[in-house]
Write a protein that holds these residues in place. Structure first.
Motif, PDB file in Angstrom:
ATOM      1  N   ARG A   1      40.550  47.667  38.485  1.00 28.92           N
ATOM      2  CA  ARG A   1      39.223  47.883  39.091  1.00 28.92           C
ATOM      3  C   ARG A   1      39.311  48.807  40.288  1.00 28.92           C
ATOM      4  O   ARG A   1      38.522  49.729  40.449  1.00 28.92           O
ATOM      5  CB  ARG A   1      38.620  46.552  39.548  1.00 28.92           C
ATOM      6  CG  ARG A   1      37.952  45.784  38.447  1.00 28.92           C
ATOM      7  CD  ARG A   1      37.091  44.659  38.998  1.00 28.92           C
ATOM      8  NE  ARG A   1      35.954  45.238  39.693  1.00 28.92           N
ATOM      9  CZ  ARG A   1      35.634  44.999  40.978  1.00 28.92           C
ATOM     10  NH1 ARG A   1      36.348  44.189  41.713  1.00 28.92           N
ATOM     11  NH2 ARG A   1      34.584  45.559  41.514  1.00 28.92           N
TER      12      ARG A   1
ATOM     13  N   THR B   1      33.561  48.595  37.678  1.00 27.14           N
ATOM     14  CA  THR B   1      32.889  47.361  38.066  1.00 27.14           C
ATOM     15  C   THR B   1      33.620  46.159  37.486  1.00 27.14           C
ATOM     16  O   THR B   1      33.782  45.142  38.154  1.00 27.14           O
ATOM     17  CB  THR B   1      31.429  47.375  37.565  1.00 27.14           C
ATOM     18  OG1 THR B   1      30.806  48.576  38.029  1.00 27.14           O
ATOM     19  CG2 THR B   1      30.662  46.178  38.085  1.00 27.14           C
ATOM     20  N   TRP B   2      34.046  46.263  36.246  1.00 28.42           N
ATOM     21  CA  TRP B   2      34.706  45.165  35.533  1.00 28.42           C
ATOM     22  C   TRP B   2      36.024  45.649  34.952  1.00 28.42           C
ATOM     23  O   TRP B   2      36.161  46.817  34.593  1.00 28.42           O
ATOM     24  CB  TRP B   2      33.823  44.652  34.380  1.00 28.42           C
ATOM     25  CG  TRP B   2      32.566  44.025  34.842  1.00 28.42           C
ATOM     26  CD1 TRP B   2      31.348  44.642  34.986  1.00 28.42           C
ATOM     27  CD2 TRP B   2      32.378  42.674  35.233  1.00 28.42           C
ATOM     28  NE1 TRP B   2      30.431  43.744  35.444  1.00 28.42           N
ATOM     29  CE2 TRP B   2      31.029  42.522  35.604  1.00 28.42           C
ATOM     30  CE3 TRP B   2      33.213  41.570  35.309  1.00 28.42           C
ATOM     31  CZ2 TRP B   2      30.496  41.319  36.045  1.00 28.42           C
ATOM     32  CZ3 TRP B   2      32.686  40.365  35.743  1.00 28.42           C
ATOM     33  CH2 TRP B   2      31.345  40.254  36.100  1.00 28.42           C
TER      34      TRP B   2
ATOM     35  N   GLY C   1      35.723  41.071  38.110  1.00 30.90           N
ATOM     36  CA  GLY C   1      34.509  41.830  38.377  1.00 30.90           C
ATOM     37  C   GLY C   1      34.158  41.878  39.847  1.00 30.90           C
ATOM     38  O   GLY C   1      34.976  41.551  40.712  1.00 30.90           O
TER      39      GLY C   1
ATOM     40  N   LEU D   1      34.453  38.141  28.557  1.00 25.17           N
ATOM     41  CA  LEU D   1      33.576  39.044  29.310  1.00 25.17           C
ATOM     42  C   LEU D   1      32.117  38.653  29.109  1.00 25.17           C
ATOM     43  O   LEU D   1      31.355  38.546  30.076  1.00 25.17           O
ATOM     44  CB  LEU D   1      33.799  40.501  28.889  1.00 25.17           C
ATOM     45  CG  LEU D   1      32.849  41.517  29.531  1.00 25.17           C
ATOM     46  CD1 LEU D   1      33.023  41.555  31.045  1.00 25.17           C
ATOM     47  CD2 LEU D   1      33.056  42.896  28.914  1.00 25.17           C
TER      48      LEU D   1
ATOM     49  N   THR E   1      24.487  38.816  35.083  1.00 24.86           N
ATOM     50  CA  THR E   1      24.613  40.260  35.040  1.00 24.86           C
ATOM     51  C   THR E   1      24.315  40.744  33.623  1.00 24.86           C
ATOM     52  O   THR E   1      24.871  40.234  32.662  1.00 24.86           O
ATOM     53  CB  THR E   1      26.051  40.691  35.418  1.00 24.86           C
ATOM     54  OG1 THR E   1      26.343  40.152  36.692  1.00 24.86           O
ATOM     55  CG2 THR E   1      26.178  42.196  35.444  1.00 24.86           C
TER      56      THR E   1
ATOM     57  N   LEU F   1      27.392  46.097  32.369  1.00 22.87           N
ATOM     58  CA  LEU F   1      28.798  46.189  32.706  1.00 22.87           C
ATOM     59  C   LEU F   1      28.908  47.012  33.952  1.00 22.87           C
ATOM     60  O   LEU F   1      29.706  46.951  34.747  1.00 22.87           O
ATOM     61  CB  LEU F   1      29.610  46.832  31.588  1.00 22.87           C
ATOM     62  CG  LEU F   1      29.672  46.047  30.287  1.00 22.87           C
ATOM     63  CD1 LEU F   1      30.440  46.837  29.244  1.00 22.87           C
ATOM     64  CD2 LEU F   1      30.354  44.714  30.519  1.00 22.87           C
TER      65      LEU F   1
END
Length: 140
Positions: free
Chosen positions: A56, A62-63, A93, A128, A137, A140
């Motif tokens: 990351r 972001t992930w 994340g 995920l 969320t 991604l």
């Protein structure tokens, strides 16, 4: 969304070439990690979380989804063959979001490397999805 980067690390030599020393230190020493199947499993979960954090940061994503395991127990050192066919998957994340999971295939199943690799990739994607749904969320 798109893939910003990726890497495969299958050996200590590769980790030395691809990971900074401070990241490698977080992984522990192979001598310690290879003491027994349960310790090896935990070391793989740690590896995935550490690699996810590094990925990351390094790629500005972001992930990160990471996976590490064994698709054939026979390929492991003799003292670790009891670990079986397994994978550790992790999702790292934003805001300190970190989740990992260990998946061990039943020992009574005949080893099918391709099927194991598909199952392990799916496990990463499932984790995920689970994390994204729990965190609310949608992207991604």
């Amino acid at each position: 969304s798109y893939l910003r980067g990726g890497m495969s690390i299958y050996s200590v030599v590769a980790s030395k070439g691809l990971l900074p020393e401070d990241v490698r230190r977080q992984l522990g020493r192979p001598r310690d990690n290879y003491q027994s199947p349960p310790i090896y499993h935990e070391s793989k979960k740690t590896f995935c979380l550490v690699l996810g954090r590094h990925t990351r940061e390094r790629f500005g994503s972001t992930w990160a989804i990471t996976e590490s395991g064994a698709t054939e127990a026979e390929g492991l050192p003799p003292q670790l063959r009891g670990a079986g066919v397994f994978t550790a998957v992790a999702v790292v994340g934003p805001n300190g979001e970190e989740h990992s999971k260990l998946i061990v295939l039943p020992s009574d199943r005949s080893p099918d490397r391709r099927a194991a690799m598909r199952a392990f990739a799916q496990a990463g994607l499932d984790l995920l999805e689970e994390v994204l749904l729990k965190s609310g969320t949608s992207k991604l």
